[in-house]
Design a protein around this motif. Sequence first.
Motif, PDB file in Angstrom:
ATOM      1  N   GLU B  71       0.811  -1.209   0.000  1.00  0.00           N
ATOM      2  CA  GLU B  71       0.000   0.000   0.000  1.00  0.00           C
ATOM      3  C   GLU B  71       0.858   1.280   0.000  1.00  0.00           C
ATOM      4  N   ASP B  72       1.923   1.265   0.781  1.00  0.00           N
ATOM      5  CA  ASP B  72       2.730   2.485   0.896  1.00  0.00           C
ATOM      6  C   ASP B  72       3.369   2.886  -0.424  1.00  0.00           C
ATOM      7  N   GLN B  73       3.997   1.893  -1.048  1.00  0.00           N
ATOM      8  CA  GLN B  73       4.663   2.208  -2.315  1.00  0.00           C
ATOM      9  C   GLN B  73       3.653   2.640  -3.370  1.00  0.00           C
ATOM     10  N   VAL B  74       2.526   1.971  -3.386  1.00  0.00           N
ATOM     11  CA  VAL B  74       1.507   2.330  -4.378  1.00  0.00           C
ATOM     12  C   VAL B  74       1.057   3.769  -4.158  1.00  0.00           C
ATOM     13  N   ALA B  78       1.529   6.866  -6.644  1.00  0.00           N
ATOM     14  CA  ALA B  78       0.332   7.514  -7.179  1.00  0.00           C
ATOM     15  C   ALA B  78       0.426   9.029  -7.113  1.00  0.00           C
ATOM     16  N   GLU B  79       1.270   9.538  -6.203  1.00  0.00           N
ATOM     17  CA  GLU B  79       1.378  10.989  -6.078  1.00  0.00           C
ATOM     18  C   GLU B  79       2.569  11.554  -6.835  1.00  0.00           C
ATOM     19  N   HIS B  82       5.783   9.183 -11.467  1.00  0.00           N
ATOM     20  CA  HIS B  82       5.632   7.878 -12.116  1.00  0.00           C
ATOM     21  C   HIS B  82       4.216   7.327 -11.944  1.00  0.00           C
ATOM     22  N   ARG B  83       3.261   8.212 -11.738  1.00  0.00           N
ATOM     23  CA  ARG B  83       1.911   7.732 -11.434  1.00  0.00           C
ATOM     24  C   ARG B  83       1.281   6.958 -12.596  1.00  0.00           C
ATOM     25  N   THR B  84       1.698   7.237 -13.820  1.00  0.00           N
ATOM     26  CA  THR B  84       1.075   6.495 -14.932  1.00  0.00           C
ATOM     27  C   THR B  84       1.702   5.125 -15.144  1.00  0.00           C
ATOM     28  N   ALA B 151       8.846   7.915  -6.804  1.00  0.00           N
ATOM     29  CA  ALA B 151       8.381   9.299  -6.934  1.00  0.00           C
ATOM     30  C   ALA B 151       9.561  10.152  -7.359  1.00  0.00           C
ATOM     31  N   PRO B 152       9.976   9.991  -8.598  1.00  0.00           N
ATOM     32  CA  PRO B 152      11.197  10.662  -9.024  1.00  0.00           C
ATOM     33  C   PRO B 152      10.999  12.175  -9.152  1.00  0.00           C
ATOM     34  N   VAL B 153      11.925  12.916  -8.599  1.00  0.00           N
ATOM     35  CA  VAL B 153      11.958  14.369  -8.791  1.00  0.00           C
ATOM     36  C   VAL B 153      13.427  14.714  -8.934  1.00  0.00           C
TER      37      VAL B 153
END
Lengths: 257, 249, 428
Positions: B71-74, B78-79, B82-84, B151-153
């Motif tokens: 759940e955490d990674q998802v 999702a935020e 890489h959400r797509t 969550a790459p930035v």
Amino acid sequence: MQRRGFLAGLAAFLAPILGLPFRRARADGPPEQAGGAPPHAAGKPAGKPRRFGMAIQVDRCIGCTRCMDACKAENNVPKEPFFFRTWVEQYTIKTDGELVVRSLKTGNGKPSESVPEREIMRSFFVPKLCNQCDHPPCVQVCPVGATFRSPEGVVLVDEERCIGCRYCIQACPYGARYLHPDTKTADKCTFCYHRTTRDLLPACVEVCPTSARIFGDLDNVASPLTRFKRMKKIHTLKPDLNTEPKVLYSDLDGVVR
Amino acid sequence: MKSLLFRPVPEQITRLSLAFALLASGVFLVRAHAIPQTWLDREYHVKSTLEREANRPRRFAGAQACTECHEDQVKEKAEGNHRTLACETCHGAAGKHVEDPTETKLFAPRLRDYCVLCHAYDPSRPTGFPQINPALHNPLKPCIECHKPHAPVPPETPKECAACHGEIERTKAVSSHAALACTACHDAPDAHKVTPRLVRPTKPQNREFCGKCHGPKSEEKKAPRVDLAAHGERYLCWQCHYPHLPEGK
Amino acid sequence: MNEELLHNLADLSKQVWGYIYPNEIEVHWSIMIVLYPYLTGLVAGAFILASLVKVFRVKEVQPAYRLAMLTALSFLLIAPLPLLLHLGHPERNFEILLTPNPSSAMAMFGFVYLWYLMVVLLLEIWFDFRRDLIVWGRAASWPLSWFYRAASLFSNDISDAAVRFDKKAVQVITVIGIPSAFLLHGYVGFIFGSIKANPWWSSVLIPIVFLFSAIVSGISLVLLLYMVITPLRGKSLNMACIDKIASFLFYAVIVDFSLEALDFIHRLYESEESIKILSHMVTGKLFVSLFVMQVLLGMVLPLGMIVLVKTVSCSEDLRKLLYFTSAILIQMGIFATRWNVVIGGQLFSKSFLGLTTYKMEVLGLEGLLVALVVLALPLVVLAILIKLMPPWHDEDEPGPAAAGETPATPAELPAPTASAPAPAPDVA
């Protein structure tokens, strides 16, 4: 020619004359709800089957070939680069107007530049797969009726009856069929029938990192696919052949065939 | 003709009819009794094919399956940017892992060669899609040291302009103007960062501006030269050349 | 997984020119599918020649009538073999008769074939040979006598009235037979002509071109066989007969040539989107087989030779030589025609951007050796048929005098074993 087939054929031939019962199937078109339809999506009310379709947003494809790898893994497609249910083409229009096309290789490796960059006018990727035509030439020509449209409009091959004559491969304008080297029968994209009838996405759609592929029910009133159909200018491949594809492209360049 | 009608049936006809009747009844018998009736049943063929196709094994588990344990990674993914992506885009087919999570572990790409499948620069990729030149962009350093894969930035506070104008920045980054700072062409007053629509940065106004680098007297060694007087004098430079991605290198 | 196939494909992929779809590297319809229209063409053509005798009463061709019929039968018996060899699952072939797809041109194969075999060829040959079979059956000793009796369906009426009825029946069947022969080969053309995805094939003219090239090939084959077998039997050639056959051959070649030229010019003039890749193909990979073999050697040269015979008075020997040479050239030319249609139609990609290559196997099931065997088999069948049912009566030769109204009912019927001196002609 086998004696038995020979005789039976004669019977089939004479039956209409002699008034014997001999069932004739319809030329094409879905066999309505072919008895006890397959395990459709659980919980899906029986009734009108869904009509599967796919949208491809050409200007989102980054040519990463994840779809090609996923398809081969999911569908037992031979790993060798001569057999594809889906593939990605790279189009490059050079400044002198020359068109350079190639199809990407599977496996990990960045799409190599076949044209020096300063000669490039414009370049893009186009994913291809079976168009699941509503008016499929391959179904029309199959001599034994081993390929047909499912209730969902997906063109399938009965691998236990295909005789391997390859007429369908000749008839497909999109090069979407091949002869499977192991089964010696025609093979093609099934829109991942084993997944999509269970409400999973086709493997290529599942792994596409940029949502370049959208899968869904063309008859649904509200879905990403319907939104795509409303908002985009849509093209299909080789529309002049009147095959009525159910794979829809947006932002498709005119040079793509 | 008349004589034909009243003559007895010629022997040939009776012989042929007999042979034909034998053949036809043979065929009929074979068709009705000697072969399995499923061979003739098209509905059965269609039905069995639909069943066979629908029951093929599934190797990819689908995005929904991952949420049940990870759940955490998802949520993180999702935020993020890489959400797509589906989990299986990077981690591979998870069908077996879902069936038996302890027995089958999934692959997690940790090396540079996986990220560049999507993020290496390629002229066919859509402009604005984040791309790097792997040979120049921190070579030898694994991507995940600076970028979180879920969550790459960019690793540090981005250069000021790119924070909002990411797409232009990414396009420019792979162009022949990559080395130019935004401020080489645009003056951005500090107030633009506070009220971006009220206070606008400047834009070049005339051909001479580009001529500073591309004119005959320029001191820039690498910039291509043109004779401003003779080269497309009726147009402003950016009416033909897109400054953030000028053609050629 | 078939290692050899993959190896071949890897080899082929290096010879691809331009862009082809990735599934298109392999040429799926091999030499076997070239043989199929070639063989059926010979059947249809030989039958049309035979029917000239019966329907249009071209008496000069009578000496070759029965030979033409047996030729048609022996080639028709072998025609499905290359198809069968080519199938991925030959053991499932009966499905095409059990569950034919009514919308498929190919599915009709079984029915057109059966119709032609059973209703036209076998029936006509049966009526034509019935009396001889009975007579032979009475003269022969055990295993053969049984064969003849069975073949004549145990009939034994050789009265004049019955023989007259036979002749009438043959006439009626020939009238049905001509459209059937047209159907048989026109239909083979339709298999190709109806593929809209393939601009090289897709044309309404294809069935008609197939038909006339079939007539050309069948006539020239019978001419060839007649000219080879007759001397082998120690007889002299009936010059009136071969002059007439050559003359029909000439007209058929002219019609065929005009139709093909029309098709070609039409494509060139309409110049549709496929024109670039097609012209690249015909000036490149197909140049030799199309312009040299099919047009120059297979049509223009034989036409010239026959024109020569028709305009300049030649000696008999020179005529024979010219006819024989042109018949051989025409056979080669028609084979090249089939090759160009079948293989040519698969060399270019349906993306119209590239060409692939066809590399014929030598040994494999769809290779050169098997192809040669398939080509030789009809001749073997023909040799057996001729041995069993000699298609000539000695009084027909040498002069055209005997080729009158009554040659099908010879006065003295030769006993098959004794007076058929023809050693099985070893043309294979």
